[in-house]
Design a protein around this motif. Structure first.
Motif, PDB file in Angstrom:
ATOM      1  N   ILE A 658       1.592 -11.842 -12.247  1.00  0.00           N
ATOM      2  CA  ILE A 658       1.780 -10.572 -11.524  1.00  0.00           C
ATOM      3  C   ILE A 658       1.787 -10.825 -10.019  1.00  0.00           C
ATOM      4  CG2 ILE A 658       0.726  -8.349 -10.972  1.00  0.00           C
ATOM      5  CD1 ILE A 658      -0.328  -8.251 -13.801  1.00  0.00           C
ATOM      6  N   ALA A 750     -11.828 -12.447  -1.665  1.00  0.00           N
ATOM      7  CA  ALA A 750     -11.198 -11.128  -1.532  1.00  0.00           C
ATOM      8  C   ALA A 750     -11.329 -10.629  -0.100  1.00  0.00           C
ATOM      9  CB  ALA A 750     -11.839 -10.146  -2.493  1.00  0.00           C
ATOM     10  N   LEU A 757      -4.616  -9.652   5.308  1.00  0.00           N
ATOM     11  CA  LEU A 757      -3.594  -8.629   5.071  1.00  0.00           C
ATOM     12  C   LEU A 757      -3.705  -7.482   6.045  1.00  0.00           C
ATOM     13  CD1 LEU A 757      -3.538  -8.503   1.190  1.00  0.00           C
ATOM     14  CD2 LEU A 757      -1.699  -9.198   2.707  1.00  0.00           C
ATOM     15  N   LYS A 758      -4.929  -7.052   6.347  1.00  0.00           N
ATOM     16  CA  LYS A 758      -5.088  -5.836   7.143  1.00  0.00           C
ATOM     17  C   LYS A 758      -5.610  -6.120   8.555  1.00  0.00           C
ATOM     18  CE  LYS A 758      -4.644  -3.564   3.250  1.00  0.00           C
ATOM     19  NZ  LYS A 758      -3.844  -2.457   2.830  1.00  0.00           N
TER      20      LYS A 758
ATOM     21  N   VAL C  47      -3.948  -2.577 -12.562  1.00  0.00           N
ATOM     22  CA  VAL C  47      -2.723  -3.090 -11.950  1.00  0.00           C
ATOM     23  C   VAL C  47      -1.503  -2.501 -12.650  1.00  0.00           C
ATOM     24  CG1 VAL C  47      -1.326  -5.164 -11.635  1.00  0.00           C
ATOM     25  CG2 VAL C  47      -3.745  -5.196 -11.058  1.00  0.00           C
ATOM     26  N   ARG C  59      -5.120   3.742  -6.111  1.00  0.00           N
ATOM     27  CA  ARG C  59      -6.283   3.804  -5.221  1.00  0.00           C
ATOM     28  C   ARG C  59      -6.984   5.149  -5.353  1.00  0.00           C
ATOM     29  NH1 ARG C  59      -7.170  -0.277  -1.682  1.00  0.00           N
ATOM     30  NH2 ARG C  59      -5.402  -1.546  -1.015  1.00  0.00           N
ATOM     31  N   SER C 130      -8.558  -5.802  -4.972  1.00  0.00           N
ATOM     32  CA  SER C 130      -8.379  -5.753  -3.520  1.00  0.00           C
ATOM     33  C   SER C 130      -7.210  -6.626  -3.101  1.00  0.00           C
ATOM     34  CB  SER C 130      -9.676  -6.202  -2.853  1.00  0.00           C
ATOM     35  OG  SER C 130      -9.424  -6.695  -1.578  1.00  0.00           O
ATOM     36  N   GLY C 134      -3.593  -4.944  -2.265  1.00  0.00           N
ATOM     37  CA  GLY C 134      -3.238  -5.200  -0.870  1.00  0.00           C
ATOM     38  C   GLY C 134      -1.875  -5.845  -0.757  1.00  0.00           C
ATOM     39  N   GLU C 137       0.957  -3.396  -1.612  1.00  0.00           N
ATOM     40  CA  GLU C 137       1.223  -2.469  -0.522  1.00  0.00           C
ATOM     41  C   GLU C 137       2.091  -3.112   0.542  1.00  0.00           C
ATOM     42  OE1 GLU C 137      -2.574   0.567  -0.298  1.00  0.00           O
ATOM     43  OE2 GLU C 137      -2.712  -1.444   0.474  1.00  0.00           O
TER      44      GLU C 137
END
Lengths: 766, 132, 139
Positions: A658, A750, A757-758, C47, C59, C130, C134, C137
């Motif tokens: 995935i 994580a 990512l952010k 997922v 979310r 997460s 993430g 997105e």
């Protein structure tokens, strides 16, 4: 207000002086602490004088034999009194010279920090405790030398002192550990009591040299002497304190403390005598060459340290008594003279001998103090220095093996000392009045009271040596010798050889003083001929070290990922292969495998997937091949009774697919990766690593398996942990702490991904 | 069977090493996945193979009555799989982010933290080396 | 993804997967299963929901931020370990209670070990979600 202590760093000292005034009490408070401690230590005098030894013990790491034990005997008390007494004087003095300094509070903290480290060092009765305090003195002196941190010179000197003494400290630690294992204890008093065992031990020579490396670097013996003159970058009161009375004496203290355990061998005798004598003579000559009063004093400190080392080399009582007496004498006059040089600098704005003369009228009190201290230094009666010098000659003549060598070294060094005493204390105050940068004026009371006090003590103890001979010198000599000794100090020893040597010393010294101008220009010419000074060699050494580090970083860590990996994998292949070959651990299986078609199919599946991943040029195909490998591995877990693992593997494979398919959409296609050039080498390395891993695994499988841990888990799983699934019970009960660590890793991964990512906030969408 | 698996693991390791030495970080990532599979198999095989006997305690017994699979390496491998996945996911995000910022997947070109040697030998860097 | 069949099927499927994941978690102490497996199952379920209905919807359905779930799980696992201290035991020793126990029947056992496994479950769900959410997105 001008701040003369920063004069030699004039270029960049501007920023550190401001108009901030510390409250008037700080100086008094900072002096009160050492003073109170000094009083406390004085109260121990009667007990020590009567031959007692006081011990205080607190457990620290008892399982390793490391304890916070402290011992007060003659030796440590002598040092403790010097440290606290001179500490009080220095604190008082610096409350004037550093008044208004932006970082005065910081200075007070450093000074007290240093004082406590030093006290801990001399009082410690455990090797490890001693070592910890030893290192603390290195750290705190680093801070003090580099106190004018805006000056590059001060920073360099501080770092140099730290590296030299710190390097010696490492050797010392190794020596202490060896010594502890040789004696079977880390308690100093027990080690000292078992001196013969250590001297006869096979490790005596390494212990000796390692401990000596620590002592010699700390006490700046040749060839480690260069850091001490450089350390004069520190404010003058610091120089007076650290580099005359205390820190550099730590090495001497160590030699004295180890005397009962390590001395008595030819190795000890010769090493200490030769290095000490070399340092003493070398330093006295260099002292004469200096034009800066402070530097001249710094070199005479080296001379004193060399002399002390030389005398500790001998085992004769009189030599030890000479060392102890000279130690006290030297601390008094040297601290006083440093402070006086500071006063001259403060009052006139210069420390260059050529610019100084006829100051006695303007600075009468200082002149008196300087004269008294210098007379003690030169060894004139009736000062304590005279007694010290007489004892030195007596001790030198008592050295059994080479009395001539030691005595002539002592006479030469002392004669030069007389000359330097004249240069420092006579020349600036008498003769023609010379122009100075500032109009000379007498220093304030708080500055001259210390030097006067120390000089007066030198005189009082000289006139009445009984004050210290029974209460301090004798117990200290007893501690150094390791057996009860009787020492009597007297001003008048009668007409004997030492007195004759004294007269010779004075004559030589006065000759040196009168001719010091010519001597100095001669020395300058010699110095110019020399290829490099020790200081320059040190720089070259550091450059070479840094160059080596840069070179190996360039070679091993060139910033290219695959090179790093290549080195890692090559190390694995070579290291593993060589180890297997040399130890003969590689084995070939004793039984050939039994397997079924099912097994073969799974293995073929995995192998095919792996090969396809390698050679695929399509992302999709590579991902599918990876999936095949993962599923095949899961099948192996199923076949061999690991359902939990198999389920986990399958679920993770799903998530991998995935994730990868989500990301692939945004990444470019794979380009071709033809196997040529460097890739052939890569392939060879890959095959080698694979082969090594296979051989290791086969060898492991050929050795019997210890199933006792598994058996324990199997037996206890249900009765004690109430679970039938042993794997799960191990995870959540038996080894729950490990599992906790592992889920913490997952959570941190994580977090890291989240930040990537952010968190960056830029390059959101290209 | 252990021997065959050892050979297979050697093959997996070789494949992953070859992939990890590639310039393309995506191939590196594939190598990483293969390597964690290989490592898990090593731990599992080193605990010996016991065909089709999960390490469970059957009803009515307080301990497994006969030889069952070694539970210890299984527990190790189980957590290793999850951690390996966590590492892989992080590395994947890193690769993705790196591609977004630098526009390349070629690890030789990614030199933000450790620029080329020519740049390092600028006068300023030399001063630092001398400790001035 | 705009697939009617997928979105219709996920509504049922996700619920079933979550239920099954809890079942795997709880039975894990005696049969194959446990916190890791349960957590991974739940993650895949969510997922799946995110793929069919969008990350925002997923979310919203979670209500809590995945990282908060992970950290909460970590805290729960740590708490389970610390619990042993209150019973004068070594750190991370499992503590058990058997209410309603009669003779051989263990009744309804509760334990810090289960609490720990729930913590593992939550960490896996939170951490993996997460990352996956993430990344989705981003794309």
């Amino acid at each position: 207000m001008g701040n003369p202590d920063h004069r030699d760093n004039a270029g960049d000292a501007k920023s550190v002086t401001t108009k901030v005034q510390p409250s008037i009490g700080v100086g008094w408070v900072s002096a009160l602490v050492p003073f109170a401690l000094a009083i406390l230590f004085v109260t121990f005098l009667p007990a020590i004088a009567s031959g007692e030894r006081l011990r205080f013990a607190y457990e620290w790491v008892p399982s390793l034999g490391i304890n916070l034990t402290f011992l007060i005997d003659g030796l440590s008390l002598t040092f403790a009194l010097l440290i606290t007494g001179i500490g009080a004087v220095v604190a008082l003095y610096s409350s004037v010279t550093l008044a208004g300094h932006l970082h005065y509070w910081r200075f007070v903290f450093y000074l007290l920090f240093f004082m406590f480290s030093m006290l801990g060092l001399v009082l410690a009765d455990n090797l490890i405790t001693l070592f910890v305090f030893w290192e603390l003195t290195s750290v705190s002196s680093y801070l003090l030398i580099g106190f004018n941190h805006s000056s590059a010179k001060a920073r360099r000197s501080a770092l140099q002192a730290l590296l030299v003494t710190g390097g010696g400290g490492l050797a010392l630690l190794a020596g202490f550990i060896l010594m502890g294992s040789a004696a079977g204890t880390f308690e100093l008093s027990e080690i000292i009591a078992s001196g013969d065992a250590i001297r006869d031990h096979a490790l005596y020579v390494p212990i000796f040299f390692l401990v000596l490396a620590g002592a010699f670097t700390k006490s700046a013996q040749v060839p480690f002497h260069f850091w001490l003159p450089n350390a004069m970058a520190a404010p003058t009161p610091v120089s007076a304190y650290l580099h005359s009375a205390t820190m550099v004496k730590a090495g001497i203290y160590l030699l004295a403390r180890m005397h009962p355990a390590l001395s008595g061998t030819d190795l000890w005798l010769w090493t200490l005598t030769v290095f000490g004598a070399a340092t003493a003579v070398f330093a006295s000559i260099l002292a004469l060459r200096q034009t800066d009063l402070k530097l001249a004093l710094a070199y005479t400190t080296l001379m004193a340290l060399g002399t002390l080392t030389m005398f500790l080399g001998s085992g004769a009582t009189i030599a030890i008594a000479a060392a102890v007496t000279f130690l006290i004498v030297h601390s008094f006059y040297k601290a006083a003279l440093f402070l006086i040089v500071g006063i001259i600098d403060y009052g006139t704005g210069t420390r260059e001998t050529a610019q100084l003369g006829g100051l006695a009228r303007a600075m009468p009190v200082t002149a008196v103090a300087a004269a008294a201290a210098a007379l003690s230094m030169a060894g004139f009666p009736p000062f304590l220095g005279f007694i010290g010098k007489e004892l030195k000659y007596e001790g030198a003549l008592a050295v059994a093996s080479e009395p001539l060598f030691v005595a002539s070294a002592a006479v030469l060094a002392n004669a030069l000392m007389v000359a330097v005493a004249g240069i420092v204390a006579l020349k600036p105050f008498y003769g023609h009045r010379l122009e100075t940068p500032k109009l000379p004026q007498e220093a304030p009371f708080l500055m001259w009271i210390g030097p006067i006090g120390l000089a007066v003590l030198g005189l009082v103890f000289g006139l009445m040596p009984g004050l210290i001979s029974g209460s301090l010198v004798q117990p200290a000599v007893t501690a150094i010798a390791g057996q009860p000794e009787t020492v009597k100090l007297a001003l008048w020893h009668g007409l004997n050889l030492p007195l004759l040597l004294s007269v010779l010393t004075f004559a030589l010294g006065i000759a040196f003083y009168l001719g010091h101008g010519k001597l100095r220009s001669f020395l300058v010419r010699v110095e110019e001929r020399l290829p490099a000074s020790a200081d320059e060699l040190w720089d070259r050494f550091l450059d070479a070290l840094k160059g080596g580090a840069a070179w190996q970083t360039r070679v091993l860590q060139g910033g290219i990922l695959r090179r790093y990996l290549f080195i890692v994998f090559a190390t694995l292949a070579v290291g593993g292969g060589v180890t297997l070959y040399v130890t003969g651990a590689a084995r070939w299986p004793s039984v050939w495998p039994d397997f079924t078609i099912k097994h073969l199919l799974v293995i073929g599946l995995i192998a095919g997937g792996a090969v396809m991943t390698v050679f695929s040029i399509s992302r999709l195909a590579a991902i599918c091949a990876l999936g095949v490998v993962g599923m095949g591995v899961a099948l192996i877990f199923v076949i061999f009774g690991a359902p939990d693992v198999a389920i986990t593997q399958l679920l993770v494979e799903t998530l991998v697919v995935i994730l990868v398919s989500v990301v692939m959409l945004r990444l470019p296609q794979l380009e071709r990766d033809p196997m040529k050039g460097g890739r052939i080498l890569d392939a060879a390395l890959a095959l080698a690593v694979g082969a090594v891993v296979t051989v290791i695994l086969i060898s492991v499988l050929d050795t019997p398996l210890d199933r006792s841990i598994t058996a324990y888990f199997e037996d206890k799983s249900l009765p004690e942990a109430f679970g039938r699934n042993i794997v799960n019970v191990i995870l959540v009960d038996f080894r729950a702490l490990d599992t906790f660590g592992e889920i913490a890793v997952v959570a941190v991964a994580a977090l890291g991904a989240f930040v990537l990512l952010k968190g960056t906030g830029k390059a959101k969408k290209p | 069977m252990e021997i065959l698996l050892s050979l297979l693991i050697g093959l997996l390791v070789a494949a992953s090493v070859y992939l990890m030495l590639a310039r393309n970080v995506l191939r590196f990532l594939f190598g990483l996945v293969l390597l964690s599979n290989a490592a898990n198999l090593i731990i599992f095989v080193a605990g010996r193979l016991t065909p089709e006997a999960p390490s469970l305690v059957p009803e009515g017994y307080s301990a497994p009555p006969e030889l069952v699979a070694n539970a210890l390496p299984q527990a190790l491998v189980l957590t290793a799989i999850v951690i390996g996945f966590g590492l892989f996911a992080f590395a994947l995000v890193l690769v993705y982010r790196g591609y977004q910022s630098l526009g390349t997947l070629d690890s030789d070109v990614m030199r933000v933290a450790e620029p080329l040697a020519e740049k390092a030998s600028s006068p300023k860097a030399e001063l630092e080396v001398k400790g001035l | 993804m705009n697939s009617l069949i997928l979105s219709a099927a996920t509504r049922i499927l996700v619920g079933l997967m979550l239920l099954f994941s809890v079942y795997m978690l709880i039975r894990g102490h005696n049969e194959p299963g446990g916190g890791f497996i349960g957590g991974l199952l739940a993650t895949i379920g969510i997922v799946l929901y995110a793929i069919s209905h969008g990350v925002a919807a997923a979310r919203e359905a979670l209500r809590l931020d995945p990282l908060s779930i992970a950290m909460g799980g970590l805290g729960m696992a740590l708490f389970a370990g610390i619990m042993a201290v209150f019973f004068n035991d070594a750190f991370f020793s499992g503590q058990w209670a058997f209410p309603f126990a009669e003779g051989d029947d263990k009744g309804f056992p509760i334990s810090t070990v289960l609490l720990f496994d729930i913590g593992v479950y939550l960490v896996v769900v939170g951490a993996v979600l997460s990352i996956v959410l993430g990344l989705e997105e981003e794309v």
